[in-house]
Write a protein that holds these residues in place. Structure first.
Motif, mmCIF file in Angstrom:
data_model
loop_
_atom_site.group_PDB
_atom_site.id
_atom_site.type_symbol
_atom_site.label_atom_id
_atom_site.label_comp_id
_atom_site.label_asym_id
_atom_site.label_seq_id
_atom_site.Cartn_x
_atom_site.Cartn_y
_atom_site.Cartn_z
ATOM 1 N N ASP A 94 0.857 -1.179 0.000
ATOM 2 C CA ASP A 94 0.000 0.000 0.000
ATOM 3 C C ASP A 94 0.896 1.233 0.000
ATOM 4 O O ASP A 94 1.532 1.559 1.003
ATOM 5 C CB ASP A 94 -0.911 -0.012 1.227
ATOM 6 N N PHE A 95 0.939 1.917 -1.140
ATOM 7 C CA PHE A 95 1.883 3.020 -1.311
ATOM 8 C C PHE A 95 1.584 4.172 -0.370
ATOM 9 O O PHE A 95 2.505 4.804 0.152
ATOM 10 C CB PHE A 95 1.879 3.503 -2.760
ATOM 11 N N ILE A 96 0.323 4.467 -0.124
ATOM 12 C CA ILE A 96 -0.024 5.590 0.750
ATOM 13 C C ILE A 96 0.422 5.301 2.186
ATOM 14 O O ILE A 96 1.000 6.160 2.851
ATOM 15 C CB ILE A 96 -1.534 5.874 0.678
ATOM 16 N N ALA A 97 0.186 4.089 2.648
ATOM 17 C CA ALA A 97 0.635 3.716 3.997
ATOM 18 C C ALA A 97 2.158 3.749 4.086
ATOM 19 O O ALA A 97 2.722 4.189 5.093
ATOM 20 C CB ALA A 97 0.108 2.339 4.356
ATOM 21 N N LEU A 98 2.826 3.315 3.021
ATOM 22 C CA LEU A 98 4.286 3.334 2.999
ATOM 23 C C LEU A 98 4.808 4.763 3.010
ATOM 24 O O LEU A 98 5.770 5.076 3.718
ATOM 25 C CB LEU A 98 4.790 2.585 1.766
ATOM 26 N N ALA A 99 4.164 5.641 2.241
ATOM 27 C CA ALA A 99 4.594 7.044 2.182
ATOM 28 C C ALA A 99 4.364 7.762 3.501
ATOM 29 O O ALA A 99 5.061 8.723 3.816
ATOM 30 C CB ALA A 99 3.848 7.757 1.055
ATOM 31 N N ILE A 100 3.411 7.311 4.282
ATOM 32 C CA ILE A 100 3.168 7.911 5.595
ATOM 33 C C ILE A 100 4.087 7.296 6.646
ATOM 34 O O ILE A 100 4.626 7.997 7.512
ATOM 35 C CB ILE A 100 1.690 7.738 6.001
ATOM 36 N N MET A 101 4.307 5.995 6.564
ATOM 37 C CA MET A 101 5.049 5.289 7.603
ATOM 38 C C MET A 101 6.561 5.558 7.550
ATOM 39 O O MET A 101 7.196 5.668 8.602
ATOM 40 C CB MET A 101 4.781 3.792 7.483
ATOM 41 N N MET A 102 7.124 5.661 6.364
ATOM 42 C CA MET A 102 8.582 5.856 6.259
ATOM 43 C C MET A 102 9.046 7.160 6.910
ATOM 44 O O MET A 102 9.963 7.133 7.737
ATOM 45 C CB MET A 102 9.023 5.804 4.787
#
Length: 183
Positions: free
Chosen positions: A30-38
């Motif tokens: 999930d790119f959005i979750a990855l972009a928020i989590m990193m």
């Protein structure tokens, strides 16, 4: 000094890669979750890295969590390499090491503290790699994936509707003529 710095950069890169793998497995594409989590994880590790506030001034829980911030040990090792190891005279103290609470009676011997940062980086590397492997094995359980796939196929087969489309040349002929030729 440069050999040690290169070693620290390589180990820090390996730990960051392991942490990135762990986050990528947790977000499961999930790119959005990855972009928020990193960035969130990066800010958290920077806050616990003995740069903004010395670790000893933090609460005990944050001091414990700081042991899992790989940036902390890399930065401390680089600072020790640059400013430690008896660079000052007998009655002198490095200001940056004093500000970060790295210059005390407890850290009188910079060699032991320096080697402990290497050990903690390697421990962080092992922990993050093991967590990533365990999560990957849990997420890719082949038996559970087969069961889910079979259920999806069964559901899609039940939801199939007959098609009323006529494509010329592909429909069935009900007349079947068999010709026999004898020689």
């Amino acid at each position: 000094m440069y050999g040690w710095m290169l070693l620290y950069f390589i180990i820090n890169c390996l730990v960051a890669q392991a942490l990135g793998h762990l986050i990528a497995i947790l977000t499961m594409g999930d790119f959005i979750a990855l972009a928020i989590m990193m960035p969130g994880v990066e800010v958290l590790t920077l806050l616990l890295s003995n740069v903004a506030t010395p670790i000893r001034r933090l609460h005990y829980i944050f001091q414990f969590l700081a042991n899992f911030a790989p940036i902390r040990f890399g930065l401390e090792a680089i600072l020790l390499l640059q400013y430690g190891f008896d660079r000052c005279g007998r009655k002198e103290v490095q200001k940056i090491l004093l500000k970060l609470k790295m210059e005390d009676d407890e850290h009188e011997h910079h060699e032991t503290y320096f080697l402990s940062t290497i050990i903690m980086l390697i421990i962080n590397l092992i922990i993050y790699r093991l967590l990533a492997i365990i999560l990957l094995l849990i997420k890719t359980n082949r038996y559970e994936n087969r069961r889910k796939r079979a259920l999806r196929i069964e559901n899609s087969n039940q939801n199939l509707k007959p098609l009323n489309i006529i494509i010329p040349g592909l429909q069935c002929h009900h007349e079947l003529n068999i010709k026999r030729i004898q020689v």
